[in-house]
Scaffold this motif. Structure first.
Motif, mmCIF file in Angstrom:
data_model
loop_
_atom_site.group_PDB
_atom_site.id
_atom_site.type_symbol
_atom_site.label_atom_id
_atom_site.label_comp_id
_atom_site.label_asym_id
_atom_site.label_seq_id
_atom_site.Cartn_x
_atom_site.Cartn_y
_atom_site.Cartn_z
ATOM 1 N N ASP A 150 0.814 -1.213 0.000
ATOM 2 C CA ASP A 150 0.000 0.000 0.000
ATOM 3 C C ASP A 150 0.850 1.268 0.000
ATOM 4 O OD1 ASP A 150 -2.974 0.838 0.453
ATOM 5 O OD2 ASP A 150 -1.758 2.137 1.743
ATOM 6 N N GLU A 151 1.885 1.280 0.827
ATOM 7 C CA GLU A 151 2.683 2.500 0.964
ATOM 8 C C GLU A 151 3.438 2.827 -0.322
ATOM 9 O OE1 GLU A 151 6.128 3.977 3.927
ATOM 10 O OE2 GLU A 151 4.582 2.678 4.807
ATOM 11 N N GLN A 152 4.083 1.789 -0.908
ATOM 12 C CA GLN A 152 4.860 2.014 -2.134
ATOM 13 C C GLN A 152 3.978 2.064 -3.376
ATOM 14 O OE1 GLN A 152 5.381 -0.260 0.195
ATOM 15 N NE2 GLN A 152 7.558 -0.720 0.513
ATOM 16 N N GLN A 153 2.722 1.689 -3.210
ATOM 17 C CA GLN A 153 1.788 1.595 -4.346
ATOM 18 C C GLN A 153 2.340 0.690 -5.445
ATOM 19 O OE1 GLN A 153 -1.572 3.092 -4.911
ATOM 20 N NE2 GLN A 153 -1.246 2.690 -2.740
ATOM 21 N N THR A 154 2.962 -0.411 -5.020
ATOM 22 C CA THR A 154 3.443 -1.381 -6.011
ATOM 23 C C THR A 154 2.902 -2.770 -5.683
ATOM 24 O OG1 THR A 154 5.398 -1.851 -4.701
ATOM 25 C CG2 THR A 154 5.647 -0.212 -6.452
ATOM 26 N N VAL A 155 2.969 -3.603 -6.681
ATOM 27 C CA VAL A 155 2.584 -4.995 -6.499
ATOM 28 C C VAL A 155 3.811 -5.838 -6.837
ATOM 29 C CG1 VAL A 155 1.041 -6.826 -7.261
ATOM 30 C CG2 VAL A 155 0.214 -4.472 -7.159
ATOM 31 N N GLU A 156 4.270 -6.627 -5.883
ATOM 32 C CA GLU A 156 5.443 -7.471 -6.118
ATOM 33 C C GLU A 156 5.000 -8.910 -6.354
ATOM 34 O OE1 GLU A 156 8.304 -6.949 -3.004
ATOM 35 O OE2 GLU A 156 8.455 -4.794 -3.445
ATOM 36 N N ILE A 157 5.575 -9.481 -7.398
ATOM 37 C CA ILE A 157 5.144 -10.821 -7.808
ATOM 38 C C ILE A 157 6.321 -11.785 -7.759
ATOM 39 C CG2 ILE A 157 4.101 -12.130 -9.717
ATOM 40 C CD1 ILE A 157 3.033 -9.361 -10.673
ATOM 41 N N LYS A 158 6.117 -12.905 -7.058
ATOM 42 C CA LYS A 158 7.172 -13.921 -6.987
ATOM 43 C C LYS A 158 6.592 -15.244 -7.439
ATOM 44 C CE LYS A 158 9.580 -12.071 -3.071
ATOM 45 N NZ LYS A 158 9.264 -12.026 -1.657
ATOM 46 N N GLY A 159 7.257 -15.876 -8.381
ATOM 47 C CA GLY A 159 6.717 -17.131 -8.909
ATOM 48 C C GLY A 159 7.621 -18.316 -8.661
ATOM 49 N N LYS A 160 6.997 -19.471 -8.459
ATOM 50 C CA LYS A 160 7.733 -20.736 -8.333
ATOM 51 C C LYS A 160 7.051 -21.727 -9.236
ATOM 52 C CE LYS A 160 9.372 -20.898 -3.629
ATOM 53 N NZ LYS A 160 9.030 -21.344 -2.297
ATOM 54 N N ILE A 161 7.785 -22.251 -10.182
ATOM 55 C CA ILE A 161 7.197 -23.226 -11.108
ATOM 56 C C ILE A 161 7.918 -24.558 -10.914
ATOM 57 C CG2 ILE A 161 6.665 -23.741 -13.531
ATOM 58 C CD1 ILE A 161 7.014 -20.777 -14.123
ATOM 59 N N GLN A 162 7.175 -25.616 -10.857
ATOM 60 C CA GLN A 162 7.784 -26.937 -10.718
ATOM 61 C C GLN A 162 7.147 -27.892 -11.721
ATOM 62 O OE1 GLN A 162 8.308 -28.202 -6.747
ATOM 63 N NE2 GLN A 162 9.442 -30.016 -7.391
ATOM 64 N N VAL A 163 7.968 -28.520 -12.524
ATOM 65 C CA VAL A 163 7.456 -29.430 -13.549
ATOM 66 C C VAL A 163 8.084 -30.807 -13.367
ATOM 67 C CG1 VAL A 163 7.123 -29.772 -16.033
ATOM 68 C CG2 VAL A 163 7.338 -27.467 -15.128
ATOM 69 N N GLY A 164 7.271 -31.833 -13.362
ATOM 70 C CA GLY A 164 7.792 -33.185 -13.209
ATOM 71 C C GLY A 164 7.181 -34.102 -14.243
ATOM 72 N N ALA A 165 7.959 -35.080 -14.697
ATOM 73 C CA ALA A 165 7.408 -36.082 -15.611
ATOM 74 C C ALA A 165 8.130 -37.399 -15.359
ATOM 75 C CB ALA A 165 7.586 -35.645 -17.063
ATOM 76 N N HIS A 166 7.414 -38.480 -15.551
ATOM 77 C CA HIS A 166 7.958 -39.815 -15.311
ATOM 78 C C HIS A 166 7.579 -40.717 -16.462
ATOM 79 C CE1 HIS A 166 7.898 -43.706 -12.675
ATOM 80 N NE2 HIS A 166 9.041 -43.568 -13.301
#
Lengths: 255, 304
Positions: B195-211
């Motif tokens: 709210d104070e900085q008026q920004t939106v911070e986005i953090k992503g974690k992607i995990q892909v598995g195949a067998h």
């Protein structure tokens, strides 16, 4: 035992060692079955006589010692540890020398060991082992791999010598490779496959040359199916989960 | 023999830990098969049940499994963001709470969410707009994707003046044991509204598995993390900006996965074993006799 082998088919190959030791502690009465049926990453020891490393396996083990193919001595020393006959020991020496050249040409590094011993039915058995650390801190010349291990086990049962001799090869390759970089994160593939090949060959060319050709053909096949088929299938799976953007764009006009 | 006796004295606690390790390391969609094998090896239902009751919830949440609601009103994702007391999981889109049987991997009941389980109208506005945009994106990009947007922090914030956090969860799984292949894609995006900085911070974690396991066992395990940011705006504008960022990063990641696969045969794999020897011709096994003759000769001459 079936359940144990079922688990080994599902647990990620890079955890094979942990899985095997877990199974050994859960089912101690099956330990010899487990050790003979589950392939595990190869271990290495240093020959104190010549300073060269050799590979350990069930075939050069006697009690808790392992025989080096270089000095023919057990490490740690073992009195009356079993040794191959003089004839087979000569074949073993020659096989180790030539297989080292073969290994260097295909692997550009790595360690190899060959063990030969008598069979019950007038033939003999030879085991060819290769271990390569292809990581950039190991012997990966190109430096692409954060982690990279290739272990190959080839066991050849050679039938009694005849005009044509029977060769029965069972090969296993275990590998893990991991790349890691800023833009794509960690990408890790691990796998293990086993195949068999039978041939009847004339001994005119010599056992070593026959066995060598079979191993070379088999290794190329295994490498190819890992690369094309097995890795390819996991790639296909990823693409069905989330088709690459080109595919999405191609599909858009139709819908 | 002494060894065996020693080892058979594995404590119950150790057995449960080993069973849990196997369960937690199950490939995508295969925990039930692993459970069956583990159960038969343990040969002790009490210990197995203990291990299963601890391992399944962790596995289900980390694999973001998707379960059908019993009243056919949709699906619920099992995630740590949607978890309420007593094996209950919130589905914010339908404002329902599902009771989950972790070990059987089914929903056993469903009830409307209570008011205090839902975010304030202010937060809900941001959550709902983002959910609509993400839903559009997931339908486009994933043939069988499921997604949800949760409030991860500050669900009772009534209006401007305080921080809050949403979590976007995308899960796509494919199980085709008849083709010896299973796989899953899980992405989690933490979206912090400052709210104070008026920004939106986005953090992503992607995990892909195949067998893939036809006559072998080959597994892919890929992980990626990334960060981005945008401006704190009205809910609709934020939703468009955030889903645009997520789409961009996931598309890029997919392209880099493809690139990793493409560089395998000729570069990466070569550091393990070459396709052909350095000489580019098959190994001259027919000359091995010569090799050994040369060796004999060298030996005799003392060259070594």
């Amino acid at each position: 035992m079936d359940a144990a082998m079922g688990l080994m088919r599902r647990i990620p190959p890079k955890h094979t060692e942990t899985a095997l030791s877990a199974l050994l502690s859960l089912m101690p009465h099956h330990s010899s079955d487990l050790l003979s049926q589950v392939d595990q990453p190869l271990q290495v020891m240093c020959d104190v006589d010549c300073g060269k490393e050799f590979i350990l396996c069930e075939y050069n083990r006697d009690a808790d010692s392992y025989r080096s193919p270089w000095s023919n001595k057990y490490h740690p020393p073992l009195e009356d540890g079993s040794l191959p006959s003089l004839e087979l020991r000569n074949l073993e020496i020659e096989a180790n020398d030539i297989f080292a050249i073969y290994r260097d040409q295909y692997y550009e590094g790595g360690i190899s060991s060959v063990y030969v011993w008598e069979d019950d039915n007038d033939g003999f058995v030879a085991c060819f082992l290769i271990k390569k650390d292809g990581s950039k801190t190991g012997q990966g010349r190109r430096g692409y791999l954060e982690e990279g291990a290739w272990d190959a086990i080839h066991v050849i049962e050679v039938g009694p010598e005849d005009e044509n001799t029977n060769y029965r090869l069972t090969s296993t390759v275990m590998l893990t490779l991991t790349t890691d970089n800023e833009s794509s994160g960690t990408f890790s593939l691990s796998g293990s496959i086993r195949r068999q090949m039978n041939m009847r060959l004339s001994v005119a060319d010599g056992h070593l040359s026959n066995m060598g050709r079979m191993i070379e053909e088999m290794e190329s096949k295994l490498r190819n199916s890992l690369d094309q088929v097995y890795f390819g299938k996991t790639r296909e799976m990823v693409c069905t989960l989330r088709p690459p953007s080109e595919v999405v764009q191609l599909r858009m006009p139709e819908s | 023999m002494a060894d065996e006796e020693e080892e058979s004295e594995l404590s119950d606690k150790q057995k449960v830990e080993i069973a849990k390790w196997f369960l937690l390391n199950s490939p995508p969609g295969e925990i039930q098969y692993v459970a069956k094998d583990v159960k038969s090896i343990l040969n002790d239902d009490v210990l197995f049940d203990e291990a299963a009751s601890e391992a399944f919830p962790v596995y289900n949440k980390s694999h973001l499994i998707c379960l059908a609601l019993p009243n056919r009103s949709g699906d619920v994702l099992v995630t740590s963001f949607s978890e309420l007391e007593g094996n209950a999981f919130l589905d914010p889109r339908t404002t329902q709470v599902a009771t989950v049987d972790h070990v059987k991997q089914v929903c056993t009941g469903v009830r409307p969410a209570a008011d205090e389980e839902l975010p304030s109208p202010y937060i809900e506005e941001y959550r709902c707009s983002l959910d609509a945009e993400i839903l559009k994106y997931v339908e486009e990009a994933y043939p069988k994707g499921v997604c949800s947007v949760y409030c991860a922090n500050g669900k009772d914030v009534e209006g401007p003046g305080a921080d809050f956090e949403l979590a976007v969860v995308i899960s796509a799984a494919r199980h085709s044991p008849q083709n010896f292949c299973n796989g899953s894609w899980c992405s989690i995006w933490n979206v912090e509204f400052k709210d104070e900085q008026q920004t939106v911070e986005i953090k992503g974690k992607i995990q892909v598995g195949a067998h893939y396991f036809e006559e072998g066992n080959v597994q892919l395990d890929a992980k990626h993390e990334c960060k981005d940011a945008t401006l704190f705006q009205a809910s609709d504008d934020c939703a468009v900006a955030i889903s645009g960022i997520i789409r961009h990063h996931e598309t890029e990641y997919m392209a880099s996965l493809e690139a990793s696969y493409l560089s395998l045969p000729d570069s990466t794999f070569k550091d393990l074993r070459r396709k052909l020897p350095v000489t580019r011709t098959l190994f001259p096994w027919h000359n091995t006799l010569q090799f050994s003759l040369t060796r004999e000769v060298s030996k005799e001459l003392g060259i070594k």
